[in-house]
Design an enzyme around this catalytic site. Structure first.
Site, short mmCIF file in Angstrom:
data_model
loop_
_atom_site.label_atom_id
_atom_site.label_comp_id
_atom_site.label_asym_id
_atom_site.label_seq_id
_atom_site.Cartn_x
_atom_site.Cartn_y
_atom_site.Cartn_z
N CYS A 56 -1.20 -0.86 -12.65
CA CYS A 56 -0.37 0.13 -11.94
C CYS A 56 -1.07 1.48 -11.94
CB CYS A 56 1.00 0.22 -12.60
SG CYS A 56 1.97 1.61 -12.00
N CYS A 102 0.79 4.16 -13.92
CA CYS A 102 0.64 3.99 -15.38
C CYS A 102 -0.72 4.52 -15.81
CB CYS A 102 0.78 2.51 -15.76
SG CYS A 102 2.49 1.94 -15.82
N GLY A 126 9.98 1.20 2.26
CA GLY A 126 8.67 1.83 2.42
C GLY A 126 7.97 2.16 1.11
N HIS A 180 9.25 6.42 -8.45
CA HIS A 180 8.84 7.82 -8.35
C HIS A 180 9.76 8.56 -7.40
CE1 HIS A 180 6.56 5.45 -5.41
NE2 HIS A 180 6.70 6.48 -4.59
N HIS A 201 9.75 11.85 -4.84
CA HIS A 201 8.97 12.87 -4.14
C HIS A 201 9.79 14.15 -4.10
CE1 HIS A 201 6.22 9.93 -1.99
NE2 HIS A 201 7.23 9.13 -2.26
P1 5GP Z 1 5.67 5.71 -1.75
O1 5GP Z 1 5.36 5.43 -0.31
O2 5GP Z 1 5.40 4.51 -2.64
O3 5GP Z 1 7.01 6.31 -1.95
O4 5GP Z 1 4.66 6.87 -2.13
C1 5GP Z 1 3.55 6.74 -2.93
C2 5GP Z 1 2.88 8.09 -2.94
O5 5GP Z 1 1.90 8.07 -3.96
C3 5GP Z 1 2.19 8.45 -1.63
O6 5GP Z 1 2.72 9.67 -1.14
C4 5GP Z 1 0.73 8.56 -2.03
O7 5GP Z 1 0.07 9.61 -1.36
C5 5GP Z 1 0.80 8.81 -3.53
N1 5GP Z 1 -0.34 8.29 -4.27
C6 5GP Z 1 -0.85 7.03 -4.19
N2 5GP Z 1 -1.88 6.89 -5.04
C7 5GP Z 1 -2.01 8.08 -5.69
C8 5GP Z 1 -2.91 8.55 -6.71
O8 5GP Z 1 -3.80 7.85 -7.18
N3 5GP Z 1 -2.74 9.81 -7.11
C9 5GP Z 1 -1.78 10.64 -6.61
N4 5GP Z 1 -1.73 11.88 -7.11
N5 5GP Z 1 -0.92 10.22 -5.66
C10 5GP Z 1 -1.04 8.96 -5.21
ZN ZN Z 2 3.39 1.77 -13.74
#
Ligand code: 5GP
Ligand code: ZN
Length: 188
Positions: free
Chosen positions: A4, A7, A92, A99, A101
């Site tokens: 992950c 993680c 999505g 997490h 945002h």
């Molecule tokens: P989701 O679409 O799952 O809600 O959003 C995942 C978010 O994680 C995306 O906005 C993406 O830009 C961010 N993200 C993915 N990988 C990384 C990473 O390695 N580092 C950081 N800082 N953000 C990440």
């Molecule tokens: Zn995790």
């Protein structure tokens, strides 16, 4: 979880712009920011979705989201912010570590909910059935349902049967919302 990515950020195995950390949560800047200061808040422990997060972590989360939002707004001079959490592929979710945002917003009037979620006409037509299916939801254990709230629910049931046109549905929606706000009262 070993594979992950979040993680790995928690364990400092890969770099991230961590702007907040306590025993239970970290907050870091999204690598692909959708706005200046776009921040992700996660529990350090791995859970895939918000509905899997145990109660003691949920309780802290509200406070952490509130505090970080406030600090982001002040430090970045943002004029507003969105809080968003995608849970499940249908919603999505890409990274399978729960997490939130926080998206600071700037200027006067940005795109609304409509831009990301256009009105679902079928869901709108089925508003009353949906309400019938859902209300009343179980109160959270330390909250109580006000007796007058239950009375309103009975009135609502009668009103639903009489609603015919869209205008009435709209005012019913607003009224129901207000009533539902009154139904749940914190412990006094
Ligand atoms: P989701 O679409 O799952 O809600 O959003 C995942 C978010 O994680 C995306 O906005 C993406 O830009 C961010 N993200 C993915 N990988 C990384 C990473 O390695 N580092 C950081 N800082 N953000 C990440
Ligand atoms: Zn995790």
């Amino acid at each position: 979880m070993t594979d992950c990515i979040f993680c790995k950020i928690v364990n400092k195995e890969i770099p991230a712009a961590i702007i907040y950390e306590d025993d239970i949560f970290i907050g870091f800047l999204d690598i692909n920011p959708r706005s200046k200061g776009h921040t992700l808040i996660i529990p350090k422990e791995h859970f895939e979705r918000y509905d899997e997060v145990p109660e003691q972590i949920q309780e802290g989360l509200g406070k952490v989201l509130h505090s970080i939002s406030k600090q982001l707004i002040e430090k970045l001079n943002a004029t507003g912010f969105n809080i968003l959490s995608n849970n499940g592929e249908s919603a999505g979710q890409v990274v399978k570590h729960v997490h939130f945002h926080i998206l600071p917003r700037y200027g006067e009037k940005g795109h609304s909910l409509e831009a990301a979620f256009p009105i679902d006409e079928q869901a709108k037509e089925e508003l009353q059935q949906t309400y019938n299916l859902l209300a009343p939801l179980q109160p959270v254990n330390h909250m109580k349902v006000a007796p007058e709230g239950i009375a309103h629910k009975e009135e609502n049931k009668e009103k639903q049967e009489n609603i015919k046109n869209e205008k009435e549905i709209k005012s019913f929606e607003e009224e129901t919302y207000l009533m539902d706000q009154r139904d749940i009262l914190p412990d006094s």
